[in-house]
Scaffold this motif. Sequence first.
Motif, PDB file in Angstrom:
ATOM      1  N   LEU A 176      -8.598  11.495  39.750  1.00 44.96           N
ATOM      2  CA  LEU A 176      -9.401  12.354  40.627  1.00 44.96           C
ATOM      3  C   LEU A 176     -10.486  11.549  41.349  1.00 44.96           C
ATOM      4  O   LEU A 176     -10.792  11.808  42.518  1.00 44.96           O
ATOM      5  CB  LEU A 176     -10.027  13.487  39.815  1.00 44.96           C
ATOM      6  CG  LEU A 176      -9.045  14.509  39.221  1.00 44.96           C
ATOM      7  CD1 LEU A 176      -9.798  15.531  38.380  1.00 44.96           C
ATOM      8  CD2 LEU A 176      -8.259  15.204  40.324  1.00 44.96           C
ATOM      9  N   GLY A 177     -11.064  10.578  40.656  1.00 47.70           N
ATOM     10  CA  GLY A 177     -12.046   9.713  41.309  1.00 47.70           C
ATOM     11  C   GLY A 177     -11.425   8.890  42.427  1.00 47.70           C
ATOM     12  O   GLY A 177     -12.059   8.668  43.466  1.00 47.70           O
ATOM     13  N   CYS A 178     -10.182   8.433  42.236  1.00 45.24           N
ATOM     14  CA  CYS A 178      -9.486   7.701  43.307  1.00 45.24           C
ATOM     15  C   CYS A 178      -9.266   8.595  44.521  1.00 45.24           C
ATOM     16  O   CYS A 178      -9.434   8.162  45.668  1.00 45.24           O
ATOM     17  CB  CYS A 178      -8.144   7.175  42.792  1.00 45.24           C
ATOM     18  SG  CYS A 178      -8.267   5.743  41.709  1.00 45.24           S
ATOM     19  N   PHE A 179      -8.893   9.848  44.263  1.00 47.80           N
ATOM     20  CA  PHE A 179      -8.712  10.780  45.383  1.00 47.80           C
ATOM     21  C   PHE A 179     -10.027  10.999  46.135  1.00 47.80           C
ATOM     22  O   PHE A 179     -10.063  11.038  47.370  1.00 47.80           O
ATOM     23  CB  PHE A 179      -8.176  12.116  44.874  1.00 47.80           C
ATOM     24  CG  PHE A 179      -6.714  12.101  44.552  1.00 47.80           C
ATOM     25  CD1 PHE A 179      -5.783  11.635  45.467  1.00 47.80           C
ATOM     26  CD2 PHE A 179      -6.268  12.557  43.321  1.00 47.80           C
ATOM     27  CE1 PHE A 179      -4.430  11.624  45.168  1.00 47.80           C
ATOM     28  CE2 PHE A 179      -4.912  12.545  43.012  1.00 47.80           C
ATOM     29  CZ  PHE A 179      -3.996  12.076  43.939  1.00 47.80           C
ATOM     30  N   LEU A 180     -11.124  11.131  45.381  1.00 49.44           N
ATOM     31  CA  LEU A 180     -12.419  11.393  46.010  1.00 49.44           C
ATOM     32  C   LEU A 180     -12.890  10.201  46.829  1.00 49.44           C
ATOM     33  O   LEU A 180     -13.280  10.338  48.003  1.00 49.44           O
ATOM     34  CB  LEU A 180     -13.443  11.749  44.930  1.00 49.44           C
ATOM     35  CG  LEU A 180     -14.857  12.075  45.423  1.00 49.44           C
ATOM     36  CD1 LEU A 180     -14.830  13.238  46.402  1.00 49.44           C
ATOM     37  CD2 LEU A 180     -15.768  12.387  44.245  1.00 49.44           C
ATOM     38  N   SER A 181     -12.860   9.012  46.239  1.00 46.41           N
ATOM     39  CA  SER A 181     -13.317   7.823  46.969  1.00 46.41           C
ATOM     40  C   SER A 181     -12.397   7.513  48.141  1.00 46.41           C
ATOM     41  O   SER A 181     -12.859   7.132  49.227  1.00 46.41           O
ATOM     42  CB  SER A 181     -13.392   6.622  46.021  1.00 46.41           C
ATOM     43  OG  SER A 181     -12.122   6.364  45.443  1.00 46.41           O
ATOM     44  N   GLY A 182     -11.085   7.688  47.955  1.00 51.43           N
ATOM     45  CA  GLY A 182     -10.163   7.450  49.054  1.00 51.43           C
ATOM     46  C   GLY A 182     -10.371   8.411  50.204  1.00 51.43           C
ATOM     47  O   GLY A 182     -10.276   8.034  51.377  1.00 51.43           O
ATOM     48  N   SER A 183     -10.672   9.675  49.889  1.00 62.08           N
ATOM     49  CA  SER A 183     -10.935  10.656  50.944  1.00 62.08           C
ATOM     50  C   SER A 183     -12.197  10.307  51.718  1.00 62.08           C
ATOM     51  O   SER A 183     -12.241  10.418  52.954  1.00 62.08           O
ATOM     52  CB  SER A 183     -11.064  12.052  50.331  1.00 62.08           C
ATOM     53  OG  SER A 183      -9.882  12.428  49.656  1.00 62.08           O
ATOM     54  N   LEU A 184     -13.244   9.878  51.026  1.00 63.28           N
ATOM     55  CA  LEU A 184     -14.479   9.481  51.715  1.00 63.28           C
ATOM     56  C   LEU A 184     -14.234   8.318  52.657  1.00 63.28           C
ATOM     57  O   LEU A 184     -14.706   8.310  53.797  1.00 63.28           O
ATOM     58  CB  LEU A 184     -15.547   9.102  50.682  1.00 63.28           C
ATOM     59  CG  LEU A 184     -16.229  10.235  49.913  1.00 63.28           C
ATOM     60  CD1 LEU A 184     -17.159   9.661  48.855  1.00 63.28           C
ATOM     61  CD2 LEU A 184     -17.012  11.125  50.872  1.00 63.28           C
ATOM     62  N   LEU A 185     -13.482   7.331  52.176  1.00 66.43           N
ATOM     63  CA  LEU A 185     -13.300   6.124  52.976  1.00 66.43           C
ATOM     64  C   LEU A 185     -12.360   6.341  54.157  1.00 66.43           C
ATOM     65  O   LEU A 185     -12.573   5.772  55.225  1.00 66.43           O
ATOM     66  CB  LEU A 185     -12.761   4.996  52.081  1.00 66.43           C
ATOM     67  CG  LEU A 185     -13.721   4.515  50.996  1.00 66.43           C
ATOM     68  CD1 LEU A 185     -13.026   3.557  50.065  1.00 66.43           C
ATOM     69  CD2 LEU A 185     -14.931   3.843  51.621  1.00 66.43           C
TER      70      LEU A 185
END
Length: 239
Positions: A176-185
């Motif tokens: 879930l953290g990968c999804f969040l950081s990837g979405s921000l970037l």
Amino acid sequence: AGMKFFLQYVGCFFAFFSAGFLITSTWTDCWMVNADDSLEVSTKCRGLWWECVTNVFDGIQTCDEYDSIYAEHSVKLVLTRAMMITADILSGFGFLFLVLGLDCVKFLPDEPLIKLRICLVSGVMLLVAGVPGITGSVWYAVDVYVERSSLLFHNVFLGIQYKFGWSCWLGMAGSLGCFLSGSLLTCCMYLFRETSSGRLHSAYSLRKGYSSAATVVTNVHLPSSQTATAKMYAVDTRV
């Protein structure tokens, strides 16, 4: 600029902990933990690579590794291993690329658009890493739950029944953290990329206009200077 720095640092924060959670969950031994510990004097945990038994009273832990990776294992175990290792590699490289794309890192300091593209590539890698991570961890947890529910439904008691443990939870949190950081970037940095491209295009047009104006001014004065020079050479030739 301040908002861009903030988004970069937030994405880097989530990417760091997400990659750490995924790697930790892959190489720890508590994907499954015994649910009937009230009847036991020890705690049993199963991971993707070994199984450990910890004595409740003295805390002594004994671990047994599984057979070689070339041995026959269940489909659940083999696929979960493959998906988690893939997620580890992608999230690790995504974090490293993100570090290179940070404005505070002295890498390609005169190429802001290239650094933004690096952040975008990092975001895509983190988004892709979240897919096998969440698939492997959730599938493993659901399989354990279904197995336990089927045993309870048929009134089968084996003495030890498992539920998913903290390693599985770490895998879900890291994904879930990968999804969040990837979405921000990917989403937010793309907007800054468009803004930066517009600014560079305007600066280039303005610089081109100045260059054209200077050329025109030079060409206006050029014929008179060329005429004077030609007259001088003509006089010298007559002499």
